[in-house]
Structure formats: structure tokens, C-alpha cells
Design an enzyme around this catalytic site. Structure first.
Site, PDB file in Angstrom:
ATOM      1  N   GLU A 136     -15.886  -5.671   5.556  1.00 10.96           N
ATOM      2  CA  GLU A 136     -17.277  -6.097   4.503  1.00 10.96           C
ATOM      3  C   GLU A 136     -16.920  -7.243   4.067  1.00 10.96           C
ATOM      4  O   GLU A 136     -15.498  -7.572   3.531  1.00 10.96           O
ATOM      5  CB  GLU A 136     -17.297  -4.895   3.373  1.00 10.96           C
ATOM      6  N   GLU A 141     -20.529 -10.864  -5.722  1.00 11.70           N
ATOM      7  CA  GLU A 141     -20.917  -9.683  -6.384  1.00 11.70           C
ATOM      8  C   GLU A 141     -20.676 -10.186  -7.780  1.00 11.70           C
ATOM      9  O   GLU A 141     -20.025 -11.127  -8.332  1.00 11.70           O
ATOM     10  CB  GLU A 141     -19.666  -8.602  -6.154  1.00 11.70           C
TER      11      GLU A 141
END
Length: 265
Positions: A136, A141
Site C-alpha cells: 500500500e 492521509e
């Protein structure tokens, strides 16, 4: 001074050009629900939102809208009647990316409890390789509880969840106050993270493998964009928050000095 790498545009989504206001079906998929149907209750993170198609719209920008809903909405989550609905889209099985530069011009939502994410998963997940073994890459974020915080992370076997390899910097202004460009420059041996024109982190394959950890990033990945609410990463949701919006103006994918592959399915 070293020369700047040569960028060649391979693909882009300029959402202002979508006059019909619809996502292209040959590029995008919707995730629907609370994750239970995928075996990820609360999307694996104890999140509160129920994802719906009508939470994603195009009106100059791509807008993912999170909205507080009433118990009689008819949407039910793992914890009972859904408290929030929002949107999540991805390119799995339609287009993929391998190396190059991916940049996303976006404006983050405002509000404690929001959790916007611009990220990539290894396409071998679709072939049964489980997370985090598939890899990932989090281009960005952010959480509404940390409105100045820019964070990019990688996850793999032996470094996932709270133990992902990450770096955080602080923007001089809140990320919800304006658009910024969030990007990665990705090669076989390293990944660099950019906030506008600032390269704020580089992770090298040799450093990861020297710690006895795998480097699952030399394969096709697909792109995901979503706005989660609550969950372990975002924390408690402000009781006065009724809605929030993640705006995406454009996505651009480039080769770097000829390296970068757009994979069409």
C-alpha cells in the site's frame, strides 16, 4: 545542479472537463456499504460511514461528500443504522499504474473526525494476495483533528497499520483552506513524496530490505480516493459536524525519464 527529470504525461483526469458530471465507467469503480460484504467490517478500521454512489459527484471538481444521516435512512452498518454516508472510488481492474509520477490536486475536508485518503494498493490483491502483502502506498492521509498535517506512508509485510513507514510535515495553512498538489515519484528502488513542489520524504528499497522487510512496490498498483469518517486513525467525530467535502480538481500521471507504465484492462 542536477537536471530536473523529464516528465511525459501518460494519463489525466481534469474534472472541470467532465461537462456531463459523470465518472467514466471504464476508469472508476464504486465501493458500496460498510465493508462487511468485502470481509472488512468498518473497512477494517472501525469507520462509521456507509459508502454510496450518490456521495460522489462532479461539479467543476470531483466532490466526495460525507453527510450525517438520520437513523431512518434505510442504510445499516455493522453497528446499527448508519450515522454517516460518504464516497469511495477506485480504478481496480480498469486502469493501473507502475512507476512514474502520480499527482493529485485536491482540497481536504474540514471537521474533526474526517479522514480523507489518496492511496494505492497492489493490483495482485485482486488475484488473492492479501493485505498488507500486496503493498500500500498512501500518497496522502489527513485527519480533521490535524488540519495542517501532511502524511505519506507505505505499508507491507512487517510494517503495516500503526507500524507503516511514514513521515509527517506541517503545512503553513490548513489543508482545507485551498487546493494543494500531493504527489509521489515512484521507481523500482525508491518512492518520493511531494507536497506542492516540496519533496518531504524519500524511502529507499535498500533501506527497507536491510531491515529484513519486503519491498512489494515493483508491480502494478491501482488508485483509490475516499473520505472516511471516524475510525481508529481519525478518532472521535465532532458532535456538531454535519457534513464535509473532499474536492479533487485533477489527477495526472507521468513517466519520469521514460519510466512509467499505464496499464489498461
Amino acid at each position: 545542479m542536477p537536471s530536473r527529470p523529464a516528465l511525459s504525461l501518460l494519463w489525466s483526469e481534469e474534472f472541470a472537463d467532465h461537462h456531463g458530471g459523470q465518472l467514466l465507467e471504464d476508469i472508476w469503480n464504486f465501493d458500496i456499504g460498510d465493508g462487511s460484504s468485502a470481509g472488512l467490517v468498518g473497512w477494517g478500521n472501525n469507520e462509521l460511514e456507509y459508502y454510496t454512489e450518490d456521495s460522489v459527484s462532479i461539479n467543476g471538481d470531483l466532490v466526495i461528500t460525507a453527510q450525517k444521516i438520520t437513523p431512518d435512512s434505510g442504510l445499516n452498518c455493522y453497528y446499527g443504522p448508519a450515522q454517516w454516508k460518504s464516497g469511495k472510488i477506485h480504478t481496480a481492474g480498469k486502469i493501473g499504474f507502475k512507476y512514474g509520477r502520480i499527482e493529485i490536486k485536491a482540497k481536504m475536508p474540514n471537521g474533526v473526525g474526517t479522514w480523507p485518503a489518496l492511496w494505492l494498493l497492489g493490483a495482485n490483491l485482486l488475484d488473492g494476495v492479501t493485505w498488507p502483502h500486496c503493498g500500500e502506498i498512501d500518497i496522502l492521509e489527513n485527519t480533521g483533528a490535524h488540519p495542517f498535517q501532511v502524511q505519506g506512508t507505505i505499508h507491507g509485510d512487517k510494517y503495516f497499520g500503526e507500524n507503516g513507514i511514514t513521515k509527517i510535515i506541517q503545512s503553513p495553512t490548513t489543508l482545507s483552506s485551498d487546493f494543494h498538489t500531493y504527489a509521489i515519484n515512484w521507481s523500482a528502488d525508491s518512492i518520493e513524496w511531494y507536497f506542492d513542489d516540496l519533496c518531504y520524504n524519500t524511502i529507499n528499497r535498500t533501506d527497507v530490505e536491510a531491515q529484513g522487510k519486503p519491498w512489494p512496490f515493483n508491480q502494478e498498483f491501482y488508485l483509490i480516493m475516499n473520505l472516511a469518517i471516524g475510525g481508529w486513525f481519525a478518532g472521535d467525530v465532532d458532535s456538531d459536524l454535519n457534513g464535509a467535502e473532499l474536492h479533487i480538481a485533477a489527477i495526472r500521471y507521468y513517466s519520469i525519464d521514460g519510466v512509467g507504465e499505464l496499464i489498461l484492462h
